[in-house]
Design a protein around this motif. Structure first.
Motif, PDB file in Angstrom:
ATOM      1  N   PHE A  55       0.888  -1.154   0.000  1.00 19.49           N
ATOM      2  CA  PHE A  55       0.035  -0.037  -0.051  1.00 19.49           C
ATOM      3  C   PHE A  55       0.881   1.233  -0.031  1.00 19.49           C
ATOM      4  N   PHE A  56       0.682   2.120  -1.061  1.00 20.08           N
ATOM      5  CA  PHE A  56       1.524   3.199  -1.068  1.00 20.08           C
ATOM      6  C   PHE A  56       0.902   4.483  -1.763  1.00 20.08           C
ATOM      7  N   SER A  57       1.494   5.556  -2.012  1.00 19.22           N
ATOM      8  CA  SER A  57       1.100   6.884  -2.389  1.00 19.22           C
ATOM      9  C   SER A  57       2.160   7.346  -3.529  1.00 19.22           C
ATOM     10  N   ASP A  58       1.723   7.925  -4.422  1.00 15.66           N
ATOM     11  CA  ASP A  58       2.541   8.792  -5.407  1.00 15.66           C
ATOM     12  C   ASP A  58       3.294   9.993  -4.897  1.00 15.66           C
ATOM     13  N   ASN A  59       2.739  10.580  -3.938  1.00 12.87           N
ATOM     14  CA  ASN A  59       3.175  11.945  -3.728  1.00 12.87           C
ATOM     15  C   ASN A  59       2.448  12.334  -2.470  1.00 12.87           C
ATOM     16  N   GLY A  60       2.896  13.426  -1.896  1.00  9.08           N
ATOM     17  CA  GLY A  60       2.046  13.926  -0.535  1.00  9.08           C
ATOM     18  C   GLY A  60       0.762  14.576  -1.001  1.00  9.08           C
ATOM     19  N   GLY A  61       0.145  14.728   0.124  1.00  8.27           N
ATOM     20  CA  GLY A  61      -1.397  15.419  -0.057  1.00  8.27           C
ATOM     21  C   GLY A  61      -1.283  16.789  -0.524  1.00  8.27           C
ATOM     22  N   LEU A  62      -2.289  17.288  -1.342  1.00  8.91           N
ATOM     23  CA  LEU A  62      -2.374  18.593  -1.692  1.00  8.91           C
ATOM     24  C   LEU A  62      -2.933  19.273  -0.591  1.00  8.91           C
ATOM     25  N   SER A  63      -2.251  20.625  -0.280  1.00  8.75           N
ATOM     26  CA  SER A  63      -2.344  21.030   0.774  1.00  8.75           C
ATOM     27  C   SER A  63      -3.515  21.906   0.937  1.00  8.75           C
ATOM     28  N   ARG A  64      -4.517  22.314  -0.067  1.00 11.72           N
ATOM     29  CA  ARG A  64      -5.503  22.928  -0.406  1.00 11.72           C
ATOM     30  C   ARG A  64      -6.802  21.930  -0.072  1.00 11.72           C
ATOM     31  N   GLN A  65      -6.199  20.729   0.076  1.00 12.89           N
ATOM     32  CA  GLN A  65      -7.418  19.970   0.580  1.00 12.89           C
ATOM     33  C   GLN A  65      -7.202  19.054   1.679  1.00 12.89           C
ATOM     34  N   THR A  66      -6.131  18.958   2.321  1.00  8.05           N
ATOM     35  CA  THR A  66      -5.693  18.169   3.217  1.00  8.05           C
ATOM     36  C   THR A  66      -4.529  18.556   4.087  1.00  8.05           C
ATOM     37  N   SER A  67      -4.086  18.029   5.069  1.00  7.17           N
ATOM     38  CA  SER A  67      -2.966  18.533   5.800  1.00  7.17           C
ATOM     39  C   SER A  67      -2.100  17.342   6.178  1.00  7.17           C
ATOM     40  N   CYS A  68      -0.780  17.324   5.843  1.00  5.50           N
ATOM     41  CA  CYS A  68       0.164  16.536   5.762  1.00  5.50           C
ATOM     42  C   CYS A  68       0.795  16.326   7.438  1.00  5.50           C
ATOM     43  N   TRP A  69       0.268  17.179   8.489  1.00  5.79           N
ATOM     44  CA  TRP A  69       0.718  17.245   9.641  1.00  5.79           C
ATOM     45  C   TRP A  69       1.159  15.787  10.235  1.00  5.79           C
ATOM     46  N   PRO A  70       2.174  15.804  10.903  1.00  6.57           N
ATOM     47  CA  PRO A  70       3.014  16.798  11.445  1.00  6.57           C
ATOM     48  C   PRO A  70       4.192  17.383  10.372  1.00  6.57           C
ATOM     49  N   LEU A  71       4.168  16.806   9.150  1.00  4.71           N
ATOM     50  CA  LEU A  71       5.195  17.163   8.285  1.00  4.71           C
ATOM     51  C   LEU A  71       4.673  18.618   7.552  1.00  4.71           C
ATOM     52  N   SER A  72       5.689  19.101   7.036  1.00  3.18           N
ATOM     53  CA  SER A  72       5.621  20.606   6.478  1.00  3.18           C
ATOM     54  C   SER A  72       5.078  20.251   4.887  1.00  3.18           C
ATOM     55  N   ARG A  73       4.094  21.360   4.759  1.00  2.00           N
ATOM     56  CA  ARG A  73       3.849  21.605   3.185  1.00  2.00           C
ATOM     57  C   ARG A  73       3.134  20.323   2.636  1.00  2.00           C
ATOM     58  N   GLY A  74       3.128  20.165   1.261  1.00  2.00           N
ATOM     59  CA  GLY A  74       2.587  19.120   0.790  1.00  2.00           C
ATOM     60  C   GLY A  74       2.912  18.878  -0.960  1.00  2.00           C
TER      61      GLY A  74
END
Length: 462
Positions: free
Chosen positions: A277-296
């Motif tokens: 189970f994997f993702s291709d990149n981080g989440g889009l900041s205007r839709q979600t939060s990647c907290w505790p990470l910075s940006r998206g």
């Protein structure tokens, strides 16, 4: 139905017994903390959480890029996408009137690249692809999954977002619309289940990649699930995650992960199937939060490139195990070969390491360094940048304004304390290592655009 029948016929030729099946679930734009087992307190993801309980959860898994196509190239090939000139989403787009001159990304994964599907197929596996591909462009007549080692392709074509949206009709040129179609994520789940069921009783192992379009825009959830999360948000204090539409789309993805896992259980295949189970990149900041990470998504801070990764293999991977070892999408190709007992292909997956020792909780020699290069402007606001991680530290260089950043990720996962001025020698060391890596790969370094007019506004963001 025809493609499922074709898959069932293809599994009729016997190969060496005892080789496990592979189910690779790839989610689009899923952020690091978009599932409950990575800390989300709003999204309900019991099925992904079940995978984490039954397998190994990686807390420092990276994608090879902060946007989709390059990461997908790295998954398929086990190589950094810069080797193929795929450095942006395909076909990419340029912002007009920018200080630096971008270079267009290459628009197709080369056919001569050896893919993970071709490696498995060459060992007698039957291969299938379901969902988002995005490794060629609209004017290409080749470069689709069926040209890159997949016996069956359902839905894999050039577009990065679903051409008809998430509600029927889907208008996908590689997947016929059906009268009973309702929601795209469910349809892709149906197709994966159909392929698994068509394999029941077969003597051959399969390699199945299920690549959801979810949660890429447009954000179009099922209304009943949206209402569920609106009610839930009304009853609990606002936190890091407060988007009911996005939460509902994650929910639909999780439901279909569960349906596919249940299909493996029903067919008696669960103990003989590796699940990733994997993702291709981080989440889009205007839709979600990647907290505790910075940006998206789009950025080379942790939120853009650190994502969930879970691997389950009964009898090999200890249930409920966890690792903070830095790994990258390039590693998945050799890892799956190694777990399946197949010969490694170092000529192909030259930038990846097998994670099998790590998954077996044995001694593991990690990467000396991980690198990223993005000579583009991104619509989320990122400017051309490169980054390197060695050990616990990460260095980012921005080309437009020469900004440099250095972070101790072990102590500062949110990248709040830039150490460049406090540790200048370390920053110089990391920058030199990054420059060597870029030079070895003949990377394009953005230069000043002679056509830039500072008196005019920079073009609108994509």
């Amino acid at each position: 139905m025809y493609k499922q029948l074709l898959f069932s016929l293809l599994v009729g030729v016997s190969v060496q017994a005892g080789r496990p099946n592979v189910l690779f679930i790839l989610v689009d734009d899923l952020g690091y903390s978009d599932v409950a087992c990575y800390g989300n307190t709003l999204h309900e993801t019991p099925n992904v959480d079940r995978l984490a309980r039954e397998g190994m959860r990686f807390t420092a898994a990276y994608t090879a890029c902060a946007v989709c196509s390059p990461t997908r190239a790295s998954i398929q090939t086990g190589q950094y996408p810069i080797r193929f000139g795929i450095t942006d989403w395909i076909a990419g787009a340029r912002k007009p009137n920018t200080p630096l001159k971008e270079q267009w990304t290459k628009r197709m994964l080369p056919l001569e690249a050896v893919t993970v599907a071709e490696a498995f197929k060459g060992q007698g596996y039957k291969t299938a692809f379901v969902g988002k591909w995005h490794l060629n462009d609209h004017d290409h007549t080749t470069g689709f999954p069926e040209d890159q080692g997949y016996d069956v392709n359902i839905g894999g074509h050039h577009k990065g977002s679903p051409p008809g949206g998430y509600f029927a009709p889907f208008k996908n040129p590689k997947m016929d619309d059906r009268p009973d179609d309702l929601y795209l994520t469910d349809r892709l789940g149906d197709e994966a289940i159909g392929l698994i069921e068509s394999h029941a009783g077969g003597s051959d192992p399969f390699f199945l990649m299920l690549a959801f379009y979810t949660v890429h825009t447009p954000i179009q959830p099922k209304p009943e699930l949206q209402r569920h999360y609106e009610k839930k948000l009304a009853k609990q204090p606002a936190g890091h995650w407060n988007n009911p539409k996005y939460a509902a789309m994650v929910h639909s993805m999780d439901e279909n992960v569960g349906r596919v896992l249940d299909a493996l259980d029903r067919q008696g295949m669960a103990n003989d199937t590796i699940v990733v189970f994997f993702s291709d990149n981080g989440g889009l900041s205007r839709q979600t939060s990647c907290w505790p990470l910075s940006r998206g998504k789009g950025f080379y801070h942790e939120g853009g490139i650190r994502v969930p990764l879970i691997v389950r293999m009964p009898g090999t991977v200890k249930p409920g195990s966890e690792t903070d070892e830095p790994v990258i999408s390039n590693d998945l190709f050799p890892t799956l070969l190694d777990l399946a007992g197949l010969p490694l292909r170092p000529d192909a997956h030259k930038d990846g390491l097998s994670l099998k020792p790590l998954l077996e909780t044995q001694r593991f020699k990690s990467h000396d360094l991980l690198c990223w290069h993005y000579p583009h402007y991104h619509g989320a606001g990122e400017t051309p940048a490169s980054a390197i991680r060695m050990g616990d530290f990460k260095f980012i260089r921005h080309y437009e304004d020469a900004t440099r950043e250095l972070y101790n990720l072990k102590e500062d996962i949110g990248e709040a304390d830039n150490l460049v001025d406090k540790m200048p020698e370390m920053a110089d060391k990391y920058e030199a290592a990054l420059d060597r890596w870029l030079s070895q790969r003949e990377a394009y370094i953005p230069k000043a655009d002679p056509g830039f007019d500072p008196s005019k506004p920079v073009g609108k963001k994509r």
